[in-house]
Scaffold this active site. Structure first.
Site, mmCIF file in Angstrom:
data_model
loop_
_atom_site.group_PDB
_atom_site.id
_atom_site.type_symbol
_atom_site.label_atom_id
_atom_site.label_comp_id
_atom_site.label_asym_id
_atom_site.label_seq_id
_atom_site.Cartn_x
_atom_site.Cartn_y
_atom_site.Cartn_z
ATOM 1 N N ASP A 183 -5.395 -6.352 6.071
ATOM 2 C CA ASP A 183 -6.710 -5.720 5.694
ATOM 3 C C ASP A 183 -7.622 -6.609 5.250
ATOM 4 O O ASP A 183 -8.866 -6.865 5.248
ATOM 5 C CB ASP A 183 -5.985 -5.053 4.597
ATOM 6 C CG ASP A 183 -6.985 -3.856 3.837
ATOM 7 O OD1 ASP A 183 -8.397 -4.196 4.823
ATOM 8 O OD2 ASP A 183 -6.936 -3.687 2.542
ATOM 9 N N TYR A 224 0.479 -1.246 0.449
ATOM 10 C CA TYR A 224 0.237 0.153 0.272
ATOM 11 C C TYR A 224 1.437 1.444 0.496
ATOM 12 O O TYR A 224 0.362 2.119 -0.180
ATOM 13 C CB TYR A 224 -1.004 0.215 1.035
ATOM 14 C CG TYR A 224 -2.174 -1.223 1.369
ATOM 15 C CD1 TYR A 224 -2.090 -2.060 0.195
ATOM 16 C CD2 TYR A 224 -3.363 -1.154 2.135
ATOM 17 C CE1 TYR A 224 -2.575 -3.023 0.251
ATOM 18 C CE2 TYR A 224 -3.893 -2.351 1.866
ATOM 19 C CZ TYR A 224 -3.730 -2.641 1.404
ATOM 20 O OH TYR A 224 -5.435 -4.061 1.126
ATOM 21 N N ASP A 235 -2.835 -18.265 1.961
ATOM 22 C CA ASP A 235 -4.260 -19.029 1.308
ATOM 23 C C ASP A 235 -4.404 -20.069 2.475
ATOM 24 O O ASP A 235 -5.723 -20.195 2.947
ATOM 25 C CB ASP A 235 -3.583 -18.973 0.856
ATOM 26 C CG ASP A 235 -2.008 -20.493 0.712
ATOM 27 O OD1 ASP A 235 -1.774 -20.259 0.916
ATOM 28 O OD2 ASP A 235 -1.982 -20.996 -0.852
ATOM 29 N N ASP A 272 -10.874 -8.002 8.000
ATOM 30 C CA ASP A 272 -12.496 -8.096 7.811
ATOM 31 C C ASP A 272 -13.130 -9.602 7.891
ATOM 32 O O ASP A 272 -13.904 -9.551 7.770
ATOM 33 C CB ASP A 272 -12.605 -7.740 5.618
ATOM 34 C CG ASP A 272 -12.657 -6.313 5.889
ATOM 35 O OD1 ASP A 272 -11.786 -5.593 6.173
ATOM 36 O OD2 ASP A 272 -13.112 -6.592 4.593
ATOM 37 N N LYS A 321 3.958 -15.380 2.671
ATOM 38 C CA LYS A 321 3.722 -15.537 1.575
ATOM 39 C C LYS A 321 5.323 -16.297 1.093
ATOM 40 O O LYS A 321 5.604 -15.498 0.289
ATOM 41 C CB LYS A 321 3.284 -15.142 0.270
ATOM 42 C CG LYS A 321 2.580 -16.165 -0.814
ATOM 43 C CD LYS A 321 1.203 -17.023 -0.564
ATOM 44 C CE LYS A 321 1.193 -18.175 -1.981
ATOM 45 N NZ LYS A 321 0.389 -19.266 -1.622
HETATM 46 C C1 IPM Z 1 -8.918 -0.853 6.382
HETATM 47 C C2 IPM Z 1 -8.961 -0.171 4.876
HETATM 48 C C3 IPM Z 1 -7.858 1.223 4.426
HETATM 49 C C4 IPM Z 1 -7.076 -0.366 4.937
HETATM 50 C C5 IPM Z 1 -8.956 0.853 3.454
HETATM 51 C C6 IPM Z 1 -9.992 2.197 3.376
HETATM 52 C C7 IPM Z 1 -7.568 2.124 2.267
HETATM 53 O O1 IPM Z 1 -9.843 -0.784 4.039
HETATM 54 O O2 IPM Z 1 -8.739 0.127 7.444
HETATM 55 O O3 IPM Z 1 -8.840 -1.980 6.333
HETATM 56 O O4 IPM Z 1 -7.288 -0.524 3.770
HETATM 57 O O5 IPM Z 1 -6.212 0.075 4.769
HETATM 58 MG MG MG Z 2 -9.762 -3.163 4.973
#
Ligand code: IPM
Ligand code: MG
Length: 358
Positions: free
Chosen positions: A249, A144, A225, A253, A193
């Site tokens: 990231d 990133y 993975d 989620d 990885k």
């Molecule tokens: C998070 C979000 C951010 C990230 C985005 C909005 C840039 O997805 O905080 O996880 O990828 O870090």
């Molecule tokens: Mg995120």
């Protein structure tokens, strides 16, 4: 306490309002006072200044002890913010503030509350075992923040992103992961990885070096993975997951969703000082913004993390966590975690209920 507030876009202002309500209840119970400073970032900063993060906003954040954030960004297909060049879009503000404040360690706890087992999408034989893990995601390096560009070559458009890690970037974040594990169940799973990527091979090497300083902590390595699979197959095995920026990231989620809703996942982004930026891990949810139906719990739990990590107020932080559990036990639910027989409440009712239990 001097707290910067980045309410941001989408559901951000609604969930931040509820976290402030709970913080104010904690302040009056525990006898401290809070001085809030509003800071613009993301789409609302674009609307006002044309850019997602101004130098003034960075300076304002730096002058605070901690920052409480809601969320930034909008609908990526319909919002005019996404017609701007990438470095002027809302997300660039968030990445920018993380970098400017050197917030290299992102902590994302994922806990399955007994009360929410029904909302967990995993089958009950897995959900019944429960889980309580924390993802330590490296936040200011990797893909990133590497060099990126899109260019034409021989009539073909080619896009390039680069994934770079120095040993120092890995080491300082590994130290955080091991320190956190030492106060928990003493297990670190480092996710990489390494069967493909050089950056992952360095990740493993440095993490093993750091592990030598923590002989009572059990370190294991897992390929990303496989980690994605293990998270839904046997989440109870994890205590601390330590991983690089993009893997963290994605996995965070997934770890959030198995708790019942991404609206439950708090987070803290830390540097080497006591300063921290505290935010829910879910997004700005533009589709439900302004409807007073978003789940404010992740933001409220982020405020609890703030009290613990920045202000060393463990008791006040735990009281907020306990208040959340009590309200869930009493059967109150926002729409995202609603199930049969429960009482559905909206965003501000949920905040008020939790504040009242402080
Ligand atoms: C998070 C979000 C951010 C990230 C985005 C909005 C840039 O997805 O905080 O996880 O990828 O870090
Ligand atoms: Mg995120």
């Amino acid at each position: 306490m001097k707290i910067g507030v980045i309410a941001g876009d989408g559901i951000g202002p609604e969930v931040v309002r509820e976290a402030r309500k709970v913080l104010d209840a904690s302040a009056s119970k525990n006898g401290f006072s809070i001085d809030y400073t509003d800071i613009l970032m993301g789409g609302c900063s674009i609307d006002r200044y044309g850019i997602p993060l101004t130098d003034e906003a960075i300076e304002a954040a730096k002058s605070c002890d901690a920052v409480l954030m809601g969320s930034i960004g909008g609908n990526t297909t319909t919002s005019p913010w996404y017609k701007l060049p990438p470095e002027k879009r809302p997300e660039a503000g968030l990445l920018g503030i993380r970098k400017a404040l050197n917030l290299f360690a992102n902590l994302r706890p994922s806990i399955l509350y007994d009360e929410l087992k029904g909302a967990c999408p995993l089958k009950s034989s897995i959900a019944d075992a429960g889980f309580d893990m924390i993802i330590v995601r490296e936040l200011t390096g990797g893909l990133y923040f590497g060099e990126r560009y899109t260019r034409e070559q021989n009539g073909l458009t080619t896009a390039v992103d680069t994934l770079t890690y120095s040993e120092e970037e890995i080491r300082r974040c590994a130290v955080k992961a091991f320190e956190i594990a030492s106060k928990r169940r003493k297990k670190v799973t480092s996710v990489d990885k390494a069967n493909v990527l050089d950056s992952s091979r360095l990740w493993r090497k440095v993490t093993e070096e750091v592990a030598k300083e923590y002989p009572d902590i059990e370190l294991s390595h897992m390929l990303v993975d496989n980690a994605a699979m293990q998270l839904v197959k046997d989440p109870a095995q994890f205590d601390v997951i330590f991983t690089e920026n993009m893997f963290g990231d994605i996995l965070s989620d997934e770890a959030a969703e198995i708790t019942g809703s991404i609206g439950m996942l708090s987070s803290a982004s830390l540097n080497e000082t006591k300063f921290g930026l505290y935010e829910p891990s879910g997004g700005s949810a533009p589709d439900i913004a302004g409807k007073n139906i978003a789940n404010p719990i992740a933001t409220i739990l982020s405020a609890a993390m703030m009290l613990k990590f920045t202000f060393d107020m463990d008791k006040a932080g735990s009281d907020i966590e306990a208040a959340v559990k009590t309200v869930l036990k009493e059967g109150y639910r926002t729409g995202d975690i609603m199930s049969d027989g429960m009482k559905q409440v909206n965003t501000d009712e949920m905040g008020t209920l939790i504040a009242e239990r402080i």
